[in-house]
Design an enzyme around this catalytic site. Structure first.
Site, PDB file in Angstrom:
ATOM      1  N   PRO A   9     120.228  15.924  56.085  1.00  0.00           N
ATOM      2  CA  PRO A   9     118.912  16.327  55.587  1.00  0.00           C
ATOM      3  C   PRO A   9     117.729  15.767  56.373  1.00  0.00           C
ATOM      4  CG  PRO A   9     120.003  14.814  54.067  1.00  0.00           C
ATOM      5  CD  PRO A   9     121.023  15.230  55.062  1.00  0.00           C
ATOM      6  N   ASN A  10     116.741  16.619  56.508  1.00  0.00           N
ATOM      7  CA  ASN A  10     115.445  16.308  57.135  1.00  0.00           C
ATOM      8  C   ASN A  10     115.495  16.151  58.655  1.00  0.00           C
ATOM      9  OD1 ASN A  10     113.922  16.282  54.650  1.00  0.00           O
ATOM     10  ND2 ASN A  10     115.015  14.384  54.170  1.00  0.00           N
ATOM     11  N   ARG A  17     108.548  14.925  61.907  1.00  0.00           N
ATOM     12  CA  ARG A  17     108.830  13.896  60.912  1.00  0.00           C
ATOM     13  C   ARG A  17     108.668  12.477  61.478  1.00  0.00           C
ATOM     14  NH1 ARG A  17     114.915  12.374  58.922  1.00  0.00           N
ATOM     15  NH2 ARG A  17     114.266  11.019  57.237  1.00  0.00           N
ATOM     16  N   TYR A  22     111.236   8.089  64.331  1.00  0.00           N
ATOM     17  CA  TYR A  22     112.346   8.913  64.834  1.00  0.00           C
ATOM     18  C   TYR A  22     112.121   9.488  66.224  1.00  0.00           C
ATOM     19  CZ  TYR A  22     113.759   8.444  59.968  1.00  0.00           C
ATOM     20  OH  TYR A  22     114.121   7.932  58.752  1.00  0.00           O
ATOM     21  N   ASN A  73     125.213  12.401  61.936  1.00  0.00           N
ATOM     22  CA  ASN A  73     124.062  11.656  61.421  1.00  0.00           C
ATOM     23  C   ASN A  73     123.846  12.191  60.004  1.00  0.00           C
ATOM     24  OD1 ASN A  73     121.681  10.520  60.667  1.00  0.00           O
ATOM     25  ND2 ASN A  73     120.588  10.962  62.583  1.00  0.00           N
ATOM     26  N   ALA A  76     119.794  10.527  55.019  1.00  0.00           N
ATOM     27  CA  ALA A  76     119.754   9.665  53.832  1.00  0.00           C
ATOM     28  C   ALA A  76     121.088   9.621  53.093  1.00  0.00           C
ATOM     29  CB  ALA A  76     118.646  10.132  52.896  1.00  0.00           C
ATOM     30  N   HIS A  79     123.498   6.514  52.955  1.00  0.00           N
ATOM     31  CA  HIS A  79     123.366   5.340  52.095  1.00  0.00           C
ATOM     32  C   HIS A  79     123.994   5.508  50.717  1.00  0.00           C
ATOM     33  CE1 HIS A  79     120.794   4.410  55.424  1.00  0.00           C
ATOM     34  NE2 HIS A  79     119.975   5.414  55.147  1.00  0.00           N
ATOM     35  N   ASP A  86     134.312  10.611  51.655  1.00  0.00           N
ATOM     36  CA  ASP A  86     135.658  11.078  51.301  1.00  0.00           C
ATOM     37  C   ASP A  86     136.081  12.273  52.156  1.00  0.00           C
ATOM     38  OD1 ASP A  86     135.840   9.121  49.406  1.00  0.00           O
ATOM     39  OD2 ASP A  86     135.618  10.435  47.668  1.00  0.00           O
ATOM     40  N   GLU A  97     129.405   7.676  63.562  1.00  0.00           N
ATOM     41  CA  GLU A  97     128.169   7.764  62.776  1.00  0.00           C
ATOM     42  C   GLU A  97     127.000   7.364  63.663  1.00  0.00           C
ATOM     43  OE1 GLU A  97     128.171   4.956  59.517  1.00  0.00           O
ATOM     44  OE2 GLU A  97     126.003   5.112  59.305  1.00  0.00           O
ATOM     45  N   HIS A  99     122.580   7.121  64.258  1.00  0.00           N
ATOM     46  CA  HIS A  99     121.229   7.111  63.691  1.00  0.00           C
ATOM     47  C   HIS A  99     120.220   6.940  64.808  1.00  0.00           C
ATOM     48  CE1 HIS A  99     122.871   6.847  59.684  1.00  0.00           C
ATOM     49  NE2 HIS A  99     123.724   5.956  60.164  1.00  0.00           N
ATOM     50  N   SER A 101     117.067   5.766  64.268  1.00  0.00           N
ATOM     51  CA  SER A 101     116.387   4.493  64.008  1.00  0.00           C
ATOM     52  C   SER A 101     117.432   3.399  63.783  1.00  0.00           C
ATOM     53  CB  SER A 101     115.494   4.628  62.768  1.00  0.00           C
ATOM     54  OG  SER A 101     116.293   4.847  61.621  1.00  0.00           O
ATOM     55  N   ARG A 106     115.485  -1.886  58.831  1.00  0.00           N
ATOM     56  CA  ARG A 106     114.506  -1.174  58.001  1.00  0.00           C
ATOM     57  C   ARG A 106     114.620  -1.632  56.532  1.00  0.00           C
ATOM     58  NH1 ARG A 106     114.692   5.022  59.215  1.00  0.00           N
ATOM     59  NH2 ARG A 106     112.753   4.895  58.006  1.00  0.00           N
ATOM     60  N   ARG A 110     118.492   1.004  53.338  1.00  0.00           N
ATOM     61  CA  ARG A 110     119.037   1.684  54.535  1.00  0.00           C
ATOM     62  C   ARG A 110     120.089   0.842  55.244  1.00  0.00           C
ATOM     63  NH1 ARG A 110     115.623   6.224  55.274  1.00  0.00           N
ATOM     64  NH2 ARG A 110     113.534   5.700  54.558  1.00  0.00           N
TER      65      ARG A 110
END
Ligand code: DQA
Length: 159
Positions: A9-10, A17, A22, A73, A76, A79, A86, A97, A99, A101, A106, A110
């Protein structure tokens, strides 16, 4: 080698953003840098972005039998989405994984990744390089696999 890249998302809002966190690259620009890196490393990439948890889970499940690895990625969802965790565990594919940032430096919430344990590696805080480094990880594991296969072959031809 075929790798699925999944953005949560986002991340479709990159470029607009919070650029101070970012960076200024759009998701399309990040994907294009990955595509170039993938070509150099002999990795073919498929890209997917969704703002919806269930769609991301469907995409992860869809990778089973089709992709050799996943770069994700989860945004959110990193977290708190046990369901995405799963799904990664269920397909059993190697996942990295990533990211943009540095999630460790942070807000407290996070710092927790519920995804980390089911991934081979977490790369965080390197902007677009978090993504390209994930490809290097897959290229290295491919090399090791091929090195191993060659060693097996030479074993076989030994008298
Ligand atoms: C992010 C970090 C997350 O905490 C955040 O919710 C994102 C982006 C990153 O790439 O830095 O959406 O995953």
């Amino acid at each position: 080698m075929k790798i699925q890249v999944i953005n949560g998302p986002n991340l479709n809002m990159l470029g607009i953003r919070e650029p101070e966190i970012y960076g200024s690259l759009t998701l399309e620009e990040i994907n294009s840098q990955m595509r170039k890196k993938g070509e150099a490393l002999g990795i073919s990439l498929e890209f997917y972005q969704s703002n919806h948890e269930g769609d991301i889970i469907d995409k992860i499940q869809d990778c089973y039998g089709k992709s050799e690895g996943i770069v994700i990625n989860p945004g959110a969802y990193t977290h708190y989405s046990i369901a995405i965790r799963d799904a990664i565990a269920a397909v059993g594919l190697p996942a990295v994984e990533v990211h943009l940032s540095d999630i460790e430096s942070r807000e407290e919430f996070r710092k927790i990744s519920v995804i980390k344990d089911v991934c081979r590696k977490q790369i965080s805080g390197k902007g677009v390089h978090s993504y390209t480094e994930a490809l290097e990880f897959f290229a290295e594991s491919l090399e090791q696999r091929e090195g191993g296969a060659k060693a097996c072959q030479s074993e076989k031809i030994r008298p």
